[in-house]
Design a protein around this motif. Structure first.
Motif, PDB file in Angstrom:
ATOM      1  N   ALA A  89      31.643  74.333 -18.779  1.00  0.00           N
ATOM      2  CA  ALA A  89      31.389  75.643 -19.379  1.00  0.00           C
ATOM      3  C   ALA A  89      32.699  76.343 -19.737  1.00  0.00           C
ATOM      4  O   ALA A  89      33.759  76.057 -19.163  1.00  0.00           O
ATOM      5  CB  ALA A  89      30.588  76.511 -18.421  1.00  0.00           C
ATOM      6  N   ILE A  90      32.629  77.267 -20.679  1.00  0.00           N
ATOM      7  CA  ILE A  90      33.784  78.095 -21.018  1.00  0.00           C
ATOM      8  C   ILE A  90      34.116  78.979 -19.818  1.00  0.00           C
ATOM      9  O   ILE A  90      33.241  79.667 -19.281  1.00  0.00           O
ATOM     10  CB  ILE A  90      33.491  78.976 -22.252  1.00  0.00           C
ATOM     11  N   PRO A  91      35.349  78.947 -19.335  1.00  0.00           N
ATOM     12  CA  PRO A  91      35.679  79.708 -18.122  1.00  0.00           C
ATOM     13  C   PRO A  91      35.781  81.204 -18.411  1.00  0.00           C
ATOM     14  O   PRO A  91      35.998  81.629 -19.549  1.00  0.00           O
ATOM     15  CB  PRO A  91      37.036  79.131 -17.710  1.00  0.00           C
ATOM     16  N   ALA A  92      35.656  81.975 -17.353  1.00  0.00           N
ATOM     17  CA  ALA A  92      35.771  83.432 -17.467  1.00  0.00           C
ATOM     18  C   ALA A  92      37.038  83.908 -16.765  1.00  0.00           C
ATOM     19  O   ALA A  92      37.729  83.147 -16.093  1.00  0.00           O
ATOM     20  CB  ALA A  92      34.538  84.094 -16.844  1.00  0.00           C
ATOM     21  N   ASN A  93      37.355  85.189 -16.948  1.00  0.00           N
ATOM     22  CA  ASN A  93      38.432  85.861 -16.202  1.00  0.00           C
ATOM     23  C   ASN A  93      39.805  85.237 -16.399  1.00  0.00           C
ATOM     24  O   ASN A  93      40.629  85.200 -15.491  1.00  0.00           O
ATOM     25  CB  ASN A  93      38.091  85.902 -14.703  1.00  0.00           C
ATOM     26  N   GLY A  94      40.042  84.713 -17.617  1.00  0.00           N
ATOM     27  CA  GLY A  94      41.369  84.174 -17.913  1.00  0.00           C
ATOM     28  C   GLY A  94      41.638  82.802 -17.355  1.00  0.00           C
ATOM     29  O   GLY A  94      42.767  82.302 -17.424  1.00  0.00           O
ATOM     30  N   ASN A  95      40.629  82.145 -16.755  1.00  0.00           N
ATOM     31  CA  ASN A  95      40.822  80.781 -16.252  1.00  0.00           C
ATOM     32  C   ASN A  95      40.999  79.811 -17.418  1.00  0.00           C
ATOM     33  O   ASN A  95      40.577  80.081 -18.549  1.00  0.00           O
ATOM     34  CB  ASN A  95      39.639  80.358 -15.393  1.00  0.00           C
ATOM     35  N   GLN A  96      41.627  78.675 -17.134  1.00  0.00           N
ATOM     36  CA  GLN A  96      41.981  77.721 -18.171  1.00  0.00           C
ATOM     37  C   GLN A  96      41.430  76.336 -17.834  1.00  0.00           C
ATOM     38  O   GLN A  96      41.282  75.975 -16.657  1.00  0.00           O
ATOM     39  CB  GLN A  96      43.503  77.626 -18.322  1.00  0.00           C
ATOM     40  N   VAL A  97      41.179  75.537 -18.885  1.00  0.00           N
ATOM     41  CA  VAL A  97      40.712  74.161 -18.732  1.00  0.00           C
ATOM     42  C   VAL A  97      41.617  73.250 -19.556  1.00  0.00           C
ATOM     43  O   VAL A  97      41.910  73.543 -20.720  1.00  0.00           O
ATOM     44  CB  VAL A  97      39.250  74.002 -19.185  1.00  0.00           C
ATOM     45  N   TYR A  98      42.043  72.141 -18.934  1.00  0.00           N
ATOM     46  CA  TYR A  98      42.954  71.196 -19.582  1.00  0.00           C
ATOM     47  C   TYR A  98      42.341  69.802 -19.613  1.00  0.00           C
ATOM     48  O   TYR A  98      41.646  69.387 -18.690  1.00  0.00           O
ATOM     49  CB  TYR A  98      44.290  71.125 -18.830  1.00  0.00           C
ATOM     50  N   LEU A  99      42.631  69.094 -20.686  1.00  0.00           N
ATOM     51  CA  LEU A  99      42.320  67.681 -20.799  1.00  0.00           C
ATOM     52  C   LEU A  99      43.627  66.904 -20.628  1.00  0.00           C
ATOM     53  O   LEU A  99      44.592  67.152 -21.350  1.00  0.00           O
ATOM     54  CB  LEU A  99      41.701  67.362 -22.161  1.00  0.00           C
ATOM     55  N   MET A 137      53.046  54.047 -24.922  1.00  0.00           N
ATOM     56  CA  MET A 137      52.193  53.658 -23.810  1.00  0.00           C
ATOM     57  C   MET A 137      52.486  54.468 -22.558  1.00  0.00           C
ATOM     58  O   MET A 137      51.619  54.641 -21.708  1.00  0.00           O
ATOM     59  CB  MET A 137      52.389  52.162 -23.522  1.00  0.00           C
ATOM     60  N   PHE A 138      53.727  54.971 -22.427  1.00  0.00           N
ATOM     61  CA  PHE A 138      54.167  55.598 -21.184  1.00  0.00           C
ATOM     62  C   PHE A 138      54.457  57.088 -21.373  1.00  0.00           C
ATOM     63  O   PHE A 138      55.422  57.613 -20.836  1.00  0.00           O
ATOM     64  CB  PHE A 138      55.408  54.888 -20.648  1.00  0.00           C
ATOM     65  N   LEU A 139      53.613  57.758 -22.112  1.00  0.00           N
ATOM     66  CA  LEU A 139      53.800  59.185 -22.353  1.00  0.00           C
ATOM     67  C   LEU A 139      52.459  59.889 -22.137  1.00  0.00           C
ATOM     68  O   LEU A 139      51.487  59.642 -22.851  1.00  0.00           O
ATOM     69  CB  LEU A 139      54.299  59.422 -23.784  1.00  0.00           C
ATOM     70  N   ARG A 140      52.437  60.756 -21.126  1.00  0.00           N
ATOM     71  CA  ARG A 140      51.204  61.475 -20.814  1.00  0.00           C
ATOM     72  C   ARG A 140      50.881  62.501 -21.903  1.00  0.00           C
ATOM     73  O   ARG A 140      51.760  62.944 -22.629  1.00  0.00           O
ATOM     74  CB  ARG A 140      51.342  62.187 -19.461  1.00  0.00           C
ATOM     75  N   GLN A 141      49.607  62.890 -21.952  1.00  0.00           N
ATOM     76  CA  GLN A 141      49.162  63.947 -22.856  1.00  0.00           C
ATOM     77  C   GLN A 141      48.405  65.001 -22.057  1.00  0.00           C
ATOM     78  O   GLN A 141      47.658  64.665 -21.148  1.00  0.00           O
ATOM     79  CB  GLN A 141      48.225  63.390 -23.934  1.00  0.00           C
ATOM     80  N   SER A 142      48.609  66.263 -22.414  1.00  0.00           N
ATOM     81  CA  SER A 142      47.865  67.339 -21.781  1.00  0.00           C
ATOM     82  C   SER A 142      47.560  68.403 -22.836  1.00  0.00           C
ATOM     83  O   SER A 142      48.464  68.851 -23.557  1.00  0.00           O
ATOM     84  CB  SER A 142      48.673  67.954 -20.641  1.00  0.00           C
ATOM     85  N   TYR A 143      46.295  68.776 -22.914  1.00  0.00           N
ATOM     86  CA  TYR A 143      45.852  69.760 -23.911  1.00  0.00           C
ATOM     87  C   TYR A 143      45.076  70.873 -23.220  1.00  0.00           C
ATOM     88  O   TYR A 143      44.191  70.603 -22.411  1.00  0.00           O
ATOM     89  CB  TYR A 143      44.945  69.091 -24.961  1.00  0.00           C
ATOM     90  N   ASN A 144      45.432  72.102 -23.558  1.00  0.00           N
ATOM     91  CA  ASN A 144      44.624  73.240 -23.118  1.00  0.00           C
ATOM     92  C   ASN A 144      43.413  73.320 -24.038  1.00  0.00           C
ATOM     93  O   ASN A 144      43.546  73.637 -25.227  1.00  0.00           O
ATOM     94  CB  ASN A 144      45.435  74.528 -23.179  1.00  0.00           C
ATOM     95  N   VAL A 145      42.236  73.004 -23.506  1.00  0.00           N
ATOM     96  CA  VAL A 145      41.028  72.913 -24.336  1.00  0.00           C
ATOM     97  C   VAL A 145      40.109  74.112 -24.127  1.00  0.00           C
ATOM     98  O   VAL A 145      38.955  74.082 -24.578  1.00  0.00           O
ATOM     99  CB  VAL A 145      40.272  71.598 -24.044  1.00  0.00           C
ATOM    100  N   THR A 146      40.599  75.132 -23.476  1.00  0.00           N
ATOM    101  CA  THR A 146      39.739  76.276 -23.130  1.00  0.00           C
ATOM    102  C   THR A 146      38.987  76.807 -24.339  1.00  0.00           C
ATOM    103  O   THR A 146      37.764  77.014 -24.303  1.00  0.00           O
ATOM    104  CB  THR A 146      40.587  77.384 -22.492  1.00  0.00           C
ATOM    105  N   LYS A 147      39.712  77.016 -25.434  1.00  0.00           N
ATOM    106  CA  LYS A 147      39.073  77.646 -26.599  1.00  0.00           C
ATOM    107  C   LYS A 147      38.203  76.682 -27.404  1.00  0.00           C
ATOM    108  O   LYS A 147      37.467  77.099 -28.297  1.00  0.00           O
ATOM    109  CB  LYS A 147      40.115  78.273 -27.505  1.00  0.00           C
TER     110      LYS A 147
END
Length: 879
Positions: free
Chosen positions: A110-120, A146-156
């Motif tokens: 679910a879309i978080p509330a109160n400024g919380n964030q979600v990352y993939l 092959m050896f490089l991590r990825q991180s995305y803020n997917v909240t929106k």
């Protein structure tokens, strides 16, 4: 005041527990579907719409590769059996599109509330990809490496309904390399920042998809406004320490990067708890701000130190690092396992090589070269644990992660922390593919290959990322620039002079695996080897290199192991021709990269069939690896500061250089090494017939007794001597020469030499039985041994643990070379993996030995099978 402080900590921890729901993480590892791009033309924005029908898509293995998914779906055969790998299309011939695939996963969030964030978070994709969520592309440009991590803020980008779809298109490496029989094929795979052996090597066949896929974990991470990124824990242990007794304080240094992904300024505390103590620091971050924060140094009183295997316990602390808002809400939390130890190195002038010190004590390196757990990247925490445990059971203290492979998943280093295996970590590169020498199998010339990889910036960003991910593991001891070659000058300079000093300045960096910085021989050069089977005397008498990074031999399993990978029609024993000095070997054995035993098996008598050959090969296996480690240890701190076996395991069904097969079935190599690598070990030098003791611990051993006996083939014993000695710490003690007694024993039949070391309470410290050849150098007497009179009982000690008691009566022959196996009676097969306290054991007349069997595989009413050189296999029930 002390009581008040403890009460305050308790209150804070309780409040923390109540607010942990503010942050959590979970893995997306089931329910994936996949389809090749040849079957679909729609774009990622459409495919990632949850309403888009995934008609015709197949179940997918994530983490995994295209090939692991195809094997699971039975669209291709098992490439580990027979010649099946040749039936799978190779990407060099099919073109890259054949192995370019979409992967899709539906999940609820679910879309978080109160400024919380979600990352993939994606921990590893091979080789490049585009990532889509709910109709939006998350990456701005094609992600590569092959050896490089990825991180995305997917909240929106989360769906209002909470029903989300992730879609990832994964492209193979480019170029994929021609599997033309060279090491790394034509070498061009090294133009990528990727694994190099996938087009084949001398110990593996080509991996047809070149490991294309989402090979590492995909996770969803939830935080409040502040996120903790790549924390760093350093432990400083000054002085020279002993494993036992009270310890002076150690210093703990903790830092982390913090990021405020919220829309407003946030104040709070970055804090951690360790051993019941709280360290905290107030921090304020503006919206969008990123800050590097270092907490105050903490003096840990009476630390429980971490030691390498064989030297002391592997104590681990749980460090809980949190960012807590002013309202005492946990925004983010990282749980870190900390081993308190300090690593240093110094030049050993006598050996002319570098030595590794842990907590101020020099450690003689007894290591194994590790390729990868599974060539198809089917990794698991349980398999990592089993494989590293085997290395612990070999009495090794280091694993070198070879540079033609990869930096392993964190779960591998967790197992090394647990079992006390130091890690020598190569970065990605090899002399073969990267141009250490001219090679006609390679597409580009030596000068061209010295510039690999094509994208130096990507390589350096990948190094930075991997260092940040792995630097907190106590076991990680050495960073190495590459296998048998340095990387290009600009890469080497950046790693050595910038990246590591900034990100991880507490470990030794070696520019390449057989660098002069590791050591140099009498001619002022360094190298590695030998490879392949050797006379036992070689390891004792021939000086190689002071810190030898690769020295190896054979490693074929027994008949049960062979049947797992070789069709029945091809179970044909190799035939050695003494005139040509070559072996005639079946084609399937050759395909599985069999390495020759030359005439060594024949020394045990004419081979009857493949079962007989495999049983005799185990005697060779045991002798080779016991002698290897004994020979190197006999010159500890004189000729050598360490040695690393090439190699201790295989990532597929190979037939060389392994202590256990791909299916985790150990062979006699493991137990020969287990004996020869004992921390305190009594041993026999086949060159000068001397008996000596190596003490690989930090303490003197007083009031120990050495017993030397010689047994005839029929079991008659002669006591040569019994000596009481004091053994200096970290050294070798020569006891006596038994040349005359050995010469007398080398009759037409040979004999057994039994060496034993006991302490003041008559408890056995080291027990070592050799079988001696006759005057022709053959083991003719073994084929005339009387039948064993061994009695066997098996008693359950606890869940998953059985004691097998082997008793040999007085006036009986030696019960020689007995293999204990745990059997699933329903399947009629060995239970794998199973761990044995010892195996391939010989029991002297009038004595008994107990082998403890340890397993956690579910099996109903298991049985114990024992077979020996002079005893047919017998099966007993467990009491």
């Amino acid at each position: 005041m002390q009581t008040l402080y403890k009460a305050l900590v308790t209150v804070i921890l309780a409040a923390t527990a109540l607010s942990l729901s503010a942050q959590s993480s979970y893995e997306l590892n089931t329910g994936w579907k996949t389809v090749g791009i040849k079957s679909i033309t729609d774009q990622g924005e459409l495919i990632s719409d949850p309403a888009y029908p995934l008609i015709g898509w197949q179940p997918a293995i994530v983490p995994g590769t295209v090939l692991t998914t195809q094997i699971a779906n039975k669209t291709v055969p098992d490439p580990f059996f027979g010649m099946n790998n040749k039936l799978i299309p190779d990407i060099y011939n099919t073109g890259k599109d054949y192995y370019t695939y979409w992967f899709a996963k539906d999940f609820k969030e679910a879309i978080p509330a109160n400024g919380n964030q979600v990352y993939l978070n994606l921990r590893g994709v091979n080789y490049s990809c585009n990532v889509f969520l709910n109709g939006h592309q998350l990456n701005v440009k094609l992600h590569q490496g092959m050896f490089l991590r990825q991180s995305y803020n997917v909240t929106k980008w989360l769906a209002k309904s909470g029903n989300n779809r992730l879609a990832i298109i994964v492209y193979p490496p480019n170029p994929v390399g021609n599997p033309n029989g060279g090491q790394g094929g034509d070498g061009t795979i090294a133009r990528n920042v990727s694994i190099q052996y996938t087009p084949g090597w001398d110990w593996i066949q080509p991996i047809r998809d070149r490991n294309t896929g989402i090979w590492d974990k995909v996770t969803i991470e939830k935080t409040a406004g502040i996120r903790i990124i790549d924390p760093h824990v350093i432990t400083l242990v000054p002085g020279v320490r002993q494993p036992g007794g009270p310890q002076k304080p150690a210093t703990i240094q903790v830092s982390a990067q913090l990021k405020n992904d919220g829309a407003k300024t946030i104040s709070g505390f970055l804090r951690y708890t360790l051993d019941g103590k709280l360290v905290s620091m107030k921090v304020t971050l503006k919206a969008g701000e990123v800050a590097d924060v270092s907490l105050p140094d903490y003096s840990l009183k009476k630390p429980r130190l971490w030691w390498p295997n064989g030297y002391g316990p592997q104590n681990l602390y749980q460090l809980k690092l949190q960012f807590v808002s002013a309202a005492n809400k946990v925004s983010d939390q990282k749980n870190i396992e900390v081993g308190v130890r300090q690593l240093t190195t110094e030049w050993n002038a006598k050996a002319s090589g570098h030595q590794v010190n842990v907590n101020g004590q020099r450690v003689f390196i007894k290591g194994g070269n590790w390729i990868i757990s599974d060539e198809l990247l089917r990794f698991s925490k349980k398999r990592y644990d089993a494989e590293v445990r085997f290395h612990r059971d070999m009495n090794l203290n280091l694993i070198r992660v070879w540079g033609g492979a990869l930096t392993e998943r964190p779960e591998f280093y967790e197992a090394c922390d647990k079992y006390g295996l130091l890690v020598f970590q190569d970065m990605w590169g090899s002399g073969d593919a990267n141009g250490r020498w001219e090679d006609k199998t390679k597409l580009d010339d030596q000068k061209g290959r010295r510039k690999y990889p094509d994208d130096h910036d990507l390589y350096l960003r990948s190094v930075e990322d991997q260092v940040k991910m792995l630097r907190n593991y106590a076991s990680l001891a050495i960073w190495c620039g590459g296998n048998e070659i340095t990387q290009p000058d600009d890469i080497l300079a950046a790693v050595r002079d910038t990246i590591l000093p900034k990100l991880d300045n507490t470990r030794w960096f070696v520019d390449f695996s057989n660098s002069l910085d590791m050591g140099k021989n009498d001619k002022g050069i360094n190298g590695d080897g030998p490879y392949g089977i050797q006379p036992l005397s070689y390891f004792w008498a021939t000086k190689t290199y002071p810190f030898n990074s690769e020295v190896g031999s054979v490693g074929v399993g027994d008949i049960e192991s062979l049947k797992r990978i070789i069709p029945e029609a091809n179970l044909i024993a190799p035939e050695y021709n003494p005139v040509t000095r070559r072996e005639k070997v079946d084609s399937v054995w050759k395909y599985h990269t069999y390495i020759g035993y030359e005439n060594y098996v024949n020394k045990y008598g004419k081979v009857k069939d493949v079962r007989d050959w495999a049983e005799k090969a185990q005697l060779v296996n045991y002798d080779q690896y016991r002698a290897l480690m004994e020979g190197f240890s006999s010159h500890m701190w004189d000729w050598y500061t360490g040695t690393i076996i090439w190699k201790t395991q295989n990532p597929w069904s190979a037939m060389r250089g392994q202590m256990y097969d791909y299916y985790l079935d150990p062979n006699a190599c493991l137990y020969g090494l287990h004996s020869g690598s004992e921390p305190v070990h009594i041993m026999y030098n086949p060159v000068d017939s001397a008996v000596s003791i190596v003490n690989n611990t930090f303490s003197k051993l007083k009031n120990v007794t050495a017993t030397v006996k010689i047994y005839t083939i029929s079991g008659d014993a002669k006591l040569v001597t019994r000596l009481a000695k004091e053994l200096p710490a970290s050294g070798v003690t020569n006891l006596l020469s038994i040349r005359r007694e050995i010469a007398a024993a080398a009759t037409e039949k040979g004999a057994f030499l039994a060496l034993r070391l006991t302490d003041a309470d008559k408890r056995t410290i080291s027990d070592n039985v050799y079988w001696l050849a006759d005057k022709k150098g053959e083991y003719s007497g073994l084929n005339e041994m009387p039948a064993s009179k061994l009695t066997i009982t098996a008693k359950r000690l606890s869940k998953g643990k059985i004691a097998v008691i082997l008793v040999n009566p007085n006036a009986a022959p030696v019960a020689f070379f007995n293999r204990v196996s745990l059997i699933d009676p329903k399947a009629g097969e060995r239970v794998l993996p199973t761990f044995y306290s010892d195996n391939y054991v010989s029991v002297l007349p009038g004595e008994q030995k107990t082998v403890v069997v340890d397993y956690d595989v579910p099996v109903t009413s298991p049985k114990i099978a024992v077979r020996g050189w002079n005893m047919k296999e017998r099966m007993v029930s467990v009491r």
